[in-house]
Structure formats: structure tokens, C-alpha cells
Scaffold this motif. Structure first.
Motif, PDB file in Angstrom:
ATOM      1  N   ASP A  20      31.960  14.078  10.334  1.00  0.00           N
ATOM      2  CA  ASP A  20      31.596  12.664  10.273  1.00  0.00           C
ATOM      3  C   ASP A  20      31.048  12.150  11.602  1.00  0.00           C
ATOM      4  O   ASP A  20      30.363  11.131  11.627  1.00  0.00           O
ATOM      5  N   ARG A  21      31.378  12.844  12.674  1.00  0.00           N
ATOM      6  CA  ARG A  21      31.013  12.380  14.016  1.00  0.00           C
ATOM      7  C   ARG A  21      30.455  13.513  14.879  1.00  0.00           C
ATOM      8  O   ARG A  21      31.011  13.857  15.924  1.00  0.00           O
ATOM      9  N   PRO A  22      29.354  14.101  14.471  1.00  0.00           N
ATOM     10  CA  PRO A  22      28.817  15.238  15.240  1.00  0.00           C
ATOM     11  C   PRO A  22      28.394  14.865  16.657  1.00  0.00           C
ATOM     12  O   PRO A  22      28.369  15.722  17.545  1.00  0.00           O
ATOM     13  N   GLU A  23      28.096  13.592  16.896  1.00  0.00           N
ATOM     14  CA  GLU A  23      27.648  13.153  18.222  1.00  0.00           C
ATOM     15  C   GLU A  23      28.751  13.214  19.272  1.00  0.00           C
ATOM     16  O   GLU A  23      28.468  13.219  20.471  1.00  0.00           O
ATOM     17  N   VAL A  24      30.000  13.293  18.845  1.00  0.00           N
ATOM     18  CA  VAL A  24      31.125  13.291  19.788  1.00  0.00           C
ATOM     19  C   VAL A  24      31.006  14.428  20.803  1.00  0.00           C
ATOM     20  O   VAL A  24      31.281  14.243  21.983  1.00  0.00           O
ATOM     21  N   ALA A  25      30.563  15.579  20.341  1.00  0.00           N
ATOM     22  CA  ALA A  25      30.444  16.736  21.236  1.00  0.00           C
ATOM     23  C   ALA A  25      29.448  16.492  22.372  1.00  0.00           C
ATOM     24  O   ALA A  25      29.592  17.063  23.446  1.00  0.00           O
ATOM     25  N   THR A  26      28.479  15.627  22.156  1.00  0.00           N
ATOM     26  CA  THR A  26      27.487  15.364  23.201  1.00  0.00           C
ATOM     27  C   THR A  26      27.844  14.155  24.053  1.00  0.00           C
ATOM     28  O   THR A  26      27.320  14.009  25.151  1.00  0.00           O
ATOM     29  N   ILE A  27      28.725  13.311  23.554  1.00  0.00           N
ATOM     30  CA  ILE A  27      29.095  12.090  24.277  1.00  0.00           C
ATOM     31  C   ILE A  27      30.221  12.341  25.273  1.00  0.00           C
ATOM     32  O   ILE A  27      30.197  11.838  26.394  1.00  0.00           O
ATOM     33  N   LEU A  28      31.214  13.114  24.852  1.00  0.00           N
ATOM     34  CA  LEU A  28      32.395  13.334  25.692  1.00  0.00           C
ATOM     35  C   LEU A  28      32.182  14.509  26.635  1.00  0.00           C
ATOM     36  O   LEU A  28      31.465  15.463  26.306  1.00  0.00           O
ATOM     37  N   ASP A  29      32.853  14.451  27.785  1.00  0.00           N
ATOM     38  CA  ASP A  29      32.805  15.606  28.671  1.00  0.00           C
ATOM     39  C   ASP A  29      33.710  16.700  28.084  1.00  0.00           C
ATOM     40  O   ASP A  29      34.412  16.489  27.089  1.00  0.00           O
ATOM     41  N   GLU A  30      33.700  17.853  28.692  1.00  0.00           N
ATOM     42  CA  GLU A  30      34.403  19.013  28.142  1.00  0.00           C
ATOM     43  C   GLU A  30      35.907  18.755  27.946  1.00  0.00           C
ATOM     44  O   GLU A  30      36.469  19.079  26.908  1.00  0.00           O
ATOM     45  N   GLU A  32      37.518  15.799  27.700  1.00  0.00           N
ATOM     46  CA  GLU A  32      37.758  14.790  26.678  1.00  0.00           C
ATOM     47  C   GLU A  32      37.468  15.328  25.281  1.00  0.00           C
ATOM     48  O   GLU A  32      38.175  15.005  24.328  1.00  0.00           O
ATOM     49  N   PHE A  33      36.456  16.175  25.156  1.00  0.00           N
ATOM     50  CA  PHE A  33      36.149  16.755  23.856  1.00  0.00           C
ATOM     51  C   PHE A  33      37.285  17.674  23.402  1.00  0.00           C
ATOM     52  O   PHE A  33      37.657  17.666  22.222  1.00  0.00           O
ATOM     53  N   ALA A  34      37.851  18.424  24.322  1.00  0.00           N
ATOM     54  CA  ALA A  34      38.997  19.283  23.977  1.00  0.00           C
ATOM     55  C   ALA A  34      40.175  18.417  23.526  1.00  0.00           C
ATOM     56  O   ALA A  34      40.858  18.752  22.537  1.00  0.00           O
ATOM     57  N   LEU A  35      40.430  17.312  24.224  1.00  0.00           N
ATOM     58  CA  LEU A  35      41.496  16.397  23.819  1.00  0.00           C
ATOM     59  C   LEU A  35      41.198  15.827  22.437  1.00  0.00           C
ATOM     60  O   LEU A  35      42.073  15.788  21.570  1.00  0.00           O
ATOM     61  N   TYR A  36      39.968  15.384  22.228  1.00  0.00           N
ATOM     62  CA  TYR A  36      39.555  14.834  20.928  1.00  0.00           C
ATOM     63  C   TYR A  36      39.856  15.844  19.816  1.00  0.00           C
ATOM     64  O   TYR A  36      40.475  15.513  18.805  1.00  0.00           O
ATOM     65  N   GLN A  37      39.432  17.090  20.010  1.00  0.00           N
ATOM     66  CA  GLN A  37      39.648  18.118  18.997  1.00  0.00           C
ATOM     67  C   GLN A  37      41.137  18.352  18.731  1.00  0.00           C
ATOM     68  O   GLN A  37      41.532  18.591  17.596  1.00  0.00           O
ATOM     69  N   SER A  38      41.944  18.254  19.786  1.00  0.00           N
ATOM     70  CA  SER A  38      43.381  18.491  19.627  1.00  0.00           C
ATOM     71  C   SER A  38      44.063  17.391  18.825  1.00  0.00           C
ATOM     72  O   SER A  38      45.179  17.576  18.332  1.00  0.00           O
ATOM     73  N   TRP A  45      42.227  13.105   9.954  1.00  0.00           N
ATOM     74  CA  TRP A  45      42.728  11.900  10.627  1.00  0.00           C
ATOM     75  C   TRP A  45      43.411  12.282  11.929  1.00  0.00           C
ATOM     76  O   TRP A  45      43.929  13.385  12.081  1.00  0.00           O
ATOM     77  N   CYS A  46      43.433  11.353  12.868  1.00  0.00           N
ATOM     78  CA  CYS A  46      44.143  11.570  14.133  1.00  0.00           C
ATOM     79  C   CYS A  46      45.611  11.844  13.833  1.00  0.00           C
ATOM     80  O   CYS A  46      46.213  11.202  12.967  1.00  0.00           O
ATOM     81  N   GLU A  61      49.030   4.128  24.938  1.00  0.00           N
ATOM     82  CA  GLU A  61      48.665   5.311  25.723  1.00  0.00           C
ATOM     83  C   GLU A  61      47.495   6.071  25.118  1.00  0.00           C
ATOM     84  O   GLU A  61      47.261   7.228  25.473  1.00  0.00           O
ATOM     85  N   ARG A  62      46.739   5.458  24.213  1.00  0.00           N
ATOM     86  CA  ARG A  62      45.640   6.155  23.548  1.00  0.00           C
ATOM     87  C   ARG A  62      44.603   6.608  24.570  1.00  0.00           C
ATOM     88  O   ARG A  62      44.465   6.017  25.640  1.00  0.00           O
ATOM     89  N   PRO A  63      43.862   7.662  24.227  1.00  0.00           N
ATOM     90  CA  PRO A  63      42.844   8.174  25.159  1.00  0.00           C
ATOM     91  C   PRO A  63      41.750   7.152  25.453  1.00  0.00           C
ATOM     92  O   PRO A  63      41.524   6.222  24.680  1.00  0.00           O
TER      93      PRO A  63
END
Length: 121
Positions: A20-30, A32-38, A45-46, A61-63
Motif C-alpha cells: 500500500d505504501r511502496p514510496e516508504v522505502a525511498t522516503i525513509l533512511d535505512e 528508519e525503514f528497518a524500524l518501519y518494517q519491524s 497493521w502496525c 513514544e511513536r517513531p
């Protein structure tokens, strides 16, 4: 112009599935993207999203990428403070429509909240 606000009991933005959000990989740094994926649960859902109340269990305490502030949106999207309300409202409308439908009670509630922000200003 309406003022952006988060609508409690929505949580549409907490659906993190990368399809749903393919752009996330290009917006976040490495990092933050790893945190997002986790944070992505098996259902997309989160993992901190409470589906019954539709609330974040770690809201305070959200990212950083979960925060709607002028600083974060300037850094991630190149959005100026003056553009923030319009951009964030459009994002919310899109997420709510994608998750709950274009004719959903959630979208109607959000539109009503926006009209209230206009009336209050």
C-alpha cells in the motif's frame, strides 16, 4: 483552509503494509525503514495498533515517521509548514478511503471534524 487534526478511533495511517505504501522505502533512511518494517504485523497493521479501540499503544513514544509535524513533513516530503494542513488532510482522506471505504463512517467523521476546524477558526 481546514486545519489538519488526527481523528481518534481511526487508525487508518497505522496500516503499514508496503504494498500500500511502496514510496516508504525511498522516503525513509535505512535505519528508519528497518524500524518501519519491524512494526508491520502479519495482517499489515502496525504491531502497536490496538484494533478494538483503534489507538496506538505507544502514541507518546511513536517513531518520528508517525508524527505529523512541520519538521518531520519538511524532512520526509519537502512540505513547507504552510502546505502541511492541505497535504496532511489529503493523506488522511486517502488512507481512510483505502482502509474503510470512500463512503465509510470514518471518512464522514473525518470530513465533519474538518468542517468543525473551519468553524472554530
Amino acid at each position: 483552509m481546514a486545519t489538519w487534526q488526527c481523528m481518534q478511533g481511526c487508525g487508518a495511517c497505522c496500516y503499514l503494509d508496503l504494498s500500500d505504501r511502496p514510496e516508504v522505502a525511498t522516503i525513509l533512511d535505512e535505519a528508519e525503514f528497518a524500524l518501519y518494517q519491524s512494526l508491520i504485523g502479519e495482517d499489515g497493521w502496525c504491531i502497536h495498533f490496538e484494533p478494538i479501540t483503534r489507538r496506538c499503544q505507544i502514541y507518546a513514544e511513536r517513531p518520528r515517521f508517525c508524527r505529523v509535524t512541520p519538521e518531520v513533513f519538511a524532512d520526509l516530503y519537502g512540505i513547507t509548514a504552510e502546505e502541511l494542513d492541505e497535504f496532511a488532510i489529503a493523506c488522511c482522506r486517502e488512507h481512510i478511503s483505502d482502509r474503510y471505504g470512500e463512503r465509510s463512517l470514518e471518512l464522514l467523521r473525518y470530513e465533519y471534524a474538518l468542517t468543525q476546524s473551519l468553524a472554530d477558526s
